[in-house]
Write an enzyme that holds these catalytic residues in place. Structure first.
Site, PDB file in Angstrom:
ATOM      1  N   ASN A 200       0.856  -1.186   0.000  1.00  0.00           N
ATOM      2  CA  ASN A 200       0.000   0.000   0.000  1.00  0.00           C
ATOM      3  C   ASN A 200       0.892   1.235   0.000  1.00  0.00           C
ATOM      4  OD1 ASN A 200      -1.802   2.135   0.668  1.00  0.00           O
ATOM      5  ND2 ASN A 200      -3.180   0.672   1.632  1.00  0.00           N
ATOM      6  N   CYS A 205      -5.257   1.008  -1.323  1.00  0.00           N
ATOM      7  CA  CYS A 205      -5.888  -0.301  -1.093  1.00  0.00           C
ATOM      8  C   CYS A 205      -6.982  -0.572  -2.120  1.00  0.00           C
ATOM      9  CB  CYS A 205      -6.448  -0.370   0.323  1.00  0.00           C
ATOM     10  SG  CYS A 205      -7.566   0.992   0.730  1.00  0.00           S
ATOM     11  N   HIS A 452     -11.324   1.407   3.827  1.00  0.00           N
ATOM     12  CA  HIS A 452     -10.308   0.465   3.378  1.00  0.00           C
ATOM     13  C   HIS A 452     -10.968  -0.546   2.442  1.00  0.00           C
ATOM     14  CE1 HIS A 452      -6.704  -1.886   3.407  1.00  0.00           C
ATOM     15  NE2 HIS A 452      -7.281  -2.928   3.979  1.00  0.00           N
ATOM     16  N   ASP A 469      -5.630  -8.647   1.341  1.00  0.00           N
ATOM     17  CA  ASP A 469      -5.718  -7.380   2.083  1.00  0.00           C
ATOM     18  C   ASP A 469      -4.352  -6.715   2.046  1.00  0.00           C
ATOM     19  OD1 ASP A 469      -6.207  -5.277   3.741  1.00  0.00           O
ATOM     20  OD2 ASP A 469      -6.945  -6.456   5.427  1.00  0.00           O
TER      21      ASP A 469
END
Length: 1117
Positions: A200, A205, A452, A469
């Site tokens: 990131n 994201c 997010h 993630d």
């Protein structure tokens, strides 16, 4: 040992930009910490966490005069926490908020604590508009707080109409779950799952989740690999090559992959990386850009084949034989979430037939107005179906965006042929079976102000799902995860009072599905194809393998770094090349001299042999000097190495010269050249000799160059070497010259005249000192830099300034090299000349905000700063950017004026128009109305006007005509002028002027809350007038049709409560009693008109609260 070229500036591409709060670090900080989701299987350990919810009421919030503020300590089991806020922002125009370990200073060495938490600012009027953000962090001694530098805009927090500050109290909440066993930093995604994540860059994201989804559609990956690229292309300048490189690394790398090359190929800078965008918007823009790049190549049309479907918009008249239809393509479908329980309900709504009748009849060409049916049906669906769920909607009542967190289900298998193909048009090919399997779910966690993104994907369409993630990839139990991703509400037992009781807490799940990707069963074999190295261009494979080898080599060098050191060797040749070009102060830039990487244990005498090979200077003709950093921060050759020192190792000499760990060894190589430019023996140096370096300055050309070096006797005088200096400069032997010692240049320049009659020792000259000389200044000719000190002062303050038009604040238009000492007039004069503007006073400049990378909100006033340095300074940061405007009048005149935006409704067409009224600052409201009278269309030339302050659909002030306009605030277009009705001009003792507002009742937390909308107005009521008579006058004034007006309710509203009225009620008594009691406040007590808001949306002032993150995605290259 290897000789090395001067290194390029180090670019830490793989650095993770997410850092904790630090009020000690200067400069811009991340816009937000990465947010996390609720507990899903596989993403958290099996242990049950300890959880708690904390609430902190911060009173007198707007009057807080501290930079940061801590809450009290909250205990969660054995853990102590507190909330940290920066009420005025942490170097940002946002509220900054963090979770802090309350007892970090008393915890044992090496402590660590993992927590999943959310922070919220509660909306005390409408709880659904509360701002909440989630994240997770491994707390330790170095990072004992974590959170969000840009939690929410200060402008929204402090806006009294928003509901975040009520009675000047701000309510902050924290929900914390603590896990003992979790240590995400030791987790290996590749080892655990076979896949790697993406780094990131700050707020990317949303891009990472999309890229992972696209990468795991093998056919898309294969298409990208087959896009033609060139061996000479650079990934940072080629989107196809950057995407190929990224996909290759995702496929073959063992560690998480950086996306910086890709975003550079988009034309993005660091500021763009910290702006969060909408994932669906990026998807569209990226696919459009790839389509453009694929034209006239072997993969042209591949994007359409994957994602493009078609539907028909039709209108079918009921009573006549007339049909109209239009076929359109789509790459994704936007499905309603609100009011729909699942995907099928959304598709039902999508194809729902709308009846056009009554006032909404359809105008058929030759048949006139007709009753008709209007709708959408699908001609074909694409192999890869992308469904964008409309989680964000515009709230027309509050004029803001809101997130829909309602529960919304989606099936693992989606049958779009259901109910005999009710979604399909007659021309659809019924032989195609539209049965789809869920491939991936993109998730949004957070609220409208930010959040997010992450993705759930099953790469092979098996039963095993994975969560991507950012850098972390985990295996997931989809049955548990699905329940989380549906959204809705959930009940938890929150431990609010440990050891006393556990109370159930019901909260909205802010993590929910945002985009669904389905793959058609009949196309599965084609889409889920095999992709291997033969699909990747050879030059790309070679490039990436070479990069990997270089990376491994760097890794090896890093591991062996403790065995090696770097030696940098400078000589006269470097001084001659750099001084006057790259260097003006001191002697050399050590990053641009020859460099050697050698083992620390290498004997220095062996190193001299390597220098002999590199420089072509035999060992016996070499003498090495150590450099030393002086107390005044200059860097000079200090002393030669002794014979004993030269018998030691290189590592010993490095430690001798520099106590800093891992520092390099810097040397000056003294050598002498004969007439044939070959090395000759060095002169013998006595204890009285001083090595001086000389620079020559030419005031006519304003040029500086290296003249050479000399050994001088400390007891001698400068007068003894004047002839030699003239010879070095190419002057006549009797030329009068002046000498100056260059002493220091930071923080200020110090360059002093040398007395030619004093000895070198008495002038405090020593080895390594620099003497600058020039011809003696003669005559009265004025020069900008007549001598060495003035030249150094000029160079010290010289800077290249990038000028940008205020209308295009991201694009450099031109550059000027200016001195930071240049006055305001000199700067605007140079800018005006560059722009071809005759009058420099028509140039207005605006400074740059180094943190937001945007123009400051207020321009620089005419001669409001002393010099350029003041223009560039922002807190403790200096910039090299200025913004300019070309005005239509001189700035001093404009500053003497005040411009107000005044809304006025036209007498004939009834439309509201904004007028810019520009008047001298000493003008009054009467002058504003007089100016408006000449511009606006009035019902009568002599009609009287008044000026009102209207804010949040209420009238807060009627300005007296004598009020000075300097005190009026029109930031939100709150000024409204209107004609005064005849009935108000002669109010009698039994008349009363009241406020009339439109409102709706909204249910919030089982309470009814009044929400104003529309245009407020004033009205006269009489002592004995009943409501029925007032209603007639209201309807006439507002031109409301009878049918609609019959649905309106009338109420007396005071202190936020509505008392509904009957037609026989006398209004006068309500207002009169309040006035007598002394608590009457005009805008708080009013006649309320309750009805639905049918006015056109997004009119005047509609954009004033648009969230700052609403910015279009752009790919520039």
């Amino acid at each position: 040992m290897t000789a090395m070229d001067p290194p390029a500036p180090n670019e830490q591409e793989d650095e993770d930009m997410l850092v904790p709060r630090s009020d000690l670090v200067e400069g811009p900080q991340p816009m937000e910490a990465p947010e996390a989701t609720g507990n899903t299987a596989g993403s958290q350990p099996e242990e049950d966490p300890q959880t708690a919810k904390f609430t902190w009421r911060v009173e007198n919030f707007s009057r807080l005069n501290v930079k940061k503020l801590y809450s009290g300590i909250y205990e969660l089991g054995d853990y102590k926490w507190r909330i940290l806020i920066f009420p005025k922002g942490n170097n940002a125009d946002y509220l900054s908020m963090y979770l802090d370990v309350g007892d970090s200073t008393t915890l044992p060495y090496g402590w660590t604590r993992y927590a999943h938490f959310s922070l919220a600012v509660v909306n005390q009027v409408h709880s659904k508009y509360s701002v909440r953000k989630e994240t997770q962090h491994q707390f330790n001694a170095r990072e004992n707080d974590w959170g969000f530098t840009s939690f929410m805009p200060l402008s929204e927090l402090y806006d009294p109409s928003r509901g975040y500050l009520v009675n000047d109290t701000c309510v902050v909440e924290a929900e914390v779950a603590v896990y003992k066993a979790m240590d995400p930093w030791l987790y290996d995604s590749k080892k655990e799952t076979g896949f790697v994540g993406l780094k990131n860059q700050g707020a990317t994201c949303y891009m990472n989740s999309l890229l992972q989804t696209l990468y795991h559609i093998p056919y898309f990956r294969k298409v990208v690999y087959h896009m033609p690229t060139n061996v000479n292309d650079m990934p940072s300048a080629s989107i196809p090559l950057a995407l190929q490189s990224l996909f290759y690394k995702l496929q073959y790398s063992d560690n998480s992959v950086a996306t910086k090359e890709l975003t550079k190929s988009f034309g993005w800078d660091t500021y763009d990386a910290f702006l969060q965008h909408d994932v669906q918007e990026l998807n569209r823009v990226l696919c459009e850009k790839l389509e453009e790049k694929m034209k006239r190549t072997v993969v042209e049309g591949a994007i359409q084949q994957l994602f493009e479907g078609h539907h028909i918009n039709y209108i079918d008249c009921i009573n006549v034989d007339y049909k109209s239809s239009r076929k359109e393509s789509f790459y994704d479908l936007q499905l309603d979430v609100k009011g729909c329980r699942d995907v099928y309900a959304s598709f039902d709504k999508y194809v729902e037939v709308e009846h056009l009748d009554g006032d909404n009849k359809y105008h058929a060409e030759q048949y006139g107005l007709q009753d008709a049916k209007k709708g959408v049906l699908f001609v074909d669906f694409p192999p890869v179906l992308q469904l964008h769920l409309k989680r964000f909607e515009y709230d027309f009542v509050r004029d803001i965006m809101v997130k829909i967190n309602d529960r919304y289900e989606f099936p693992l298998q989606l049958d779009l042929d259901r109910d005999n193909g009710k979604y399909l048009s007659p021309e659809a090919d019924r032989r195609v079976r539209n049965l789809y399997t869920l491939h991936s779910v993109l998730v949004h966690s957070g609220g409208v102000h930010g959040g997010h993104y992450y993705a759930f994907i099953r790469p092979t369409l098996s039963s095993q799902w994975y969560k991507f993630d950012d850098e972390r990839v985990t295996k997931e139990d989809m049955n548990k995860a699905l329940e989380e991703l549906y959204g809705g509400e959930e009940e938890h037992l929150m431990q609010t009072n440990p050891g006393i009781n556990n109370t159930p807490f019901r909260f909205t799940k802010h993590s929910n599905a945002y985009m669904l990707v389905y793959i058609r069963e009949s196309d599965k074999h084609k889409i889920m194809c095999n992709v291997d190295e033969k699909d990747i261009a050879e030059h790309l494979r070679e490039r990436l393998k070479r990069e990997q080898e270089e990376k491994e080599q760097k890794k090896k060098e890093k591991a062996e770094a403790h065995l090696y050191t770097v030696v940098k060797v400078a000589c006269d040749e470097d001084f001659a090349w750099q001084i006057g070009r790259d260097v003006f102060f001191d002697l050399v830039d050590h990053d641009k001299v020859r460099s050697f990487r050698v083992q620390k244990l290498m004997p220095f005498n062996n190193f001299k042999e390597e220098v002999a090979k590199e420089f072509g200077v035999p060992v016996q003709f070499q003498r090495f000097w150590l450099w030393a950093k002086r107390q005044n921060h200059t860097y000079r050759p200090n002393r030669p190495l002794t014979h004993l020192e030269e018998s030691q190792t290189v590592g010993y000499l490095r430690d001798l010269s520099n106590k800093v760990q891992n520092a390099e060894l810097r040397l000056f190589l003294e050598l002498e050249l004969g007439l044939d430019l070959r090395p000759i023996p060095l002169p013998v140096r006595t204890t009285d000799d001083i090595l001086l370096f000389f620079k020559l300055y030419d005031p006519e050309k304003e040029e500086l160059r290296y003249a050479g070096r000399l050994f001088v006797n400390g007891t001698g005088k400068p007068a003894d070497i004047l002839t030699k200096l003239n010879e070095m400069a190419g002057y006549a032997s009797d030329e009068e010259i002046e000498l100056y010692e260059e002493i220091k240049f930071e923080p200020t320049v110090m360059c002093e005249h040398i007395d030619k009659r004093s000895t070198f020792r008495s002038s405090q000259l020593e080895d390594g000192d620099i003497v600058c000389f020039q011809k003696s200044v003669q005559g009265s000719k004025r020069r900008r830099c007549p001598d060495v000190p003035s030249f150094f002062e000029y160079r010290h303050n010289l800077q290249v300034i990038h000028f940008r038009s205020l209308e295009k604040p991201k694009e450099d238009e031109f550059c000027l090299q200016l001195s930071k000492l240049d006055t305001y007039d000199e700067v605007v004069g140079r800018v005006a000349h560059q722009l071809g503007v005759d009058d420099p006073s028509k140039i207005r400049l605006t400074s740059h905000n180094s943190y937001s990378q945007q123009p400051k909100p207020n321009p620089i006033k005419y001669r409001g700063v002393d010099n350029l340095f003041d223009m560039l300074l922002h807190y403790n940061q200096t910039s090299d950017i200025l913004y300019y405007e070309i005005l239509d009048m001189p700035l001093p005149e404009l500053q003497g004026l005040r411009t107000l935006k005044v809304a006025f409704r036209h007498a004939t067409n009834n439309e509201m128009e904004i007028y810019n009224i520009r008047l001298p600052k000493e003008s009054t409201v009467a002058d504003v109305l007089s100016d408006l009278r000449m511009k606006a269309e009035l019902s009568h030339p002599n009609v009287e006007l008044r000026l009102l302050e209207v804010f949040t659909h209420r009238i807060y002030k009627i300005f007296p005509s004598s009020e000075n306009i300097e005190s009026i605030n029109d930031n939100y277009w709150t000024l409204r002028a209107e004609e005064i009705p005849e009935e108000e001009k002669n109010l009698g003792p039994h008349d009363f002027l009241i406020h009339v507002y439109h409102f709706m009742n909204e249910e919030n937390q089982n309470q009814m809350k009044i929400q104003n909308f529309g245009e407020p107005f004033l009205m006269v009521i009489r002592e004995d007038e009943i409501l029925a008579h007032v209603k007639i006058r209201v309807q006439k004034k507002l031109h409301v049709p009878d049918e609609e007006f019959s649905k309106w309710k009338f109420a007396f509203v005071a202190q936020g409560r509505a008392d509904y009225l009957q037609d026989s009620d006398i209004l006068f008594s309500h207002f009169q009693s309040l006035q007598r009691s002394g608590i009457y406040v005009a805008w708080e007590q009013y006649l309320g008109l309750e009805h639905s808001d049918n006015s056109p949306k997004r009119s005047i002032g509609a954009n004033q609260y648009r969230p700052s993150h609403e910015k279009a995605v752009k790919i520039y290259n």
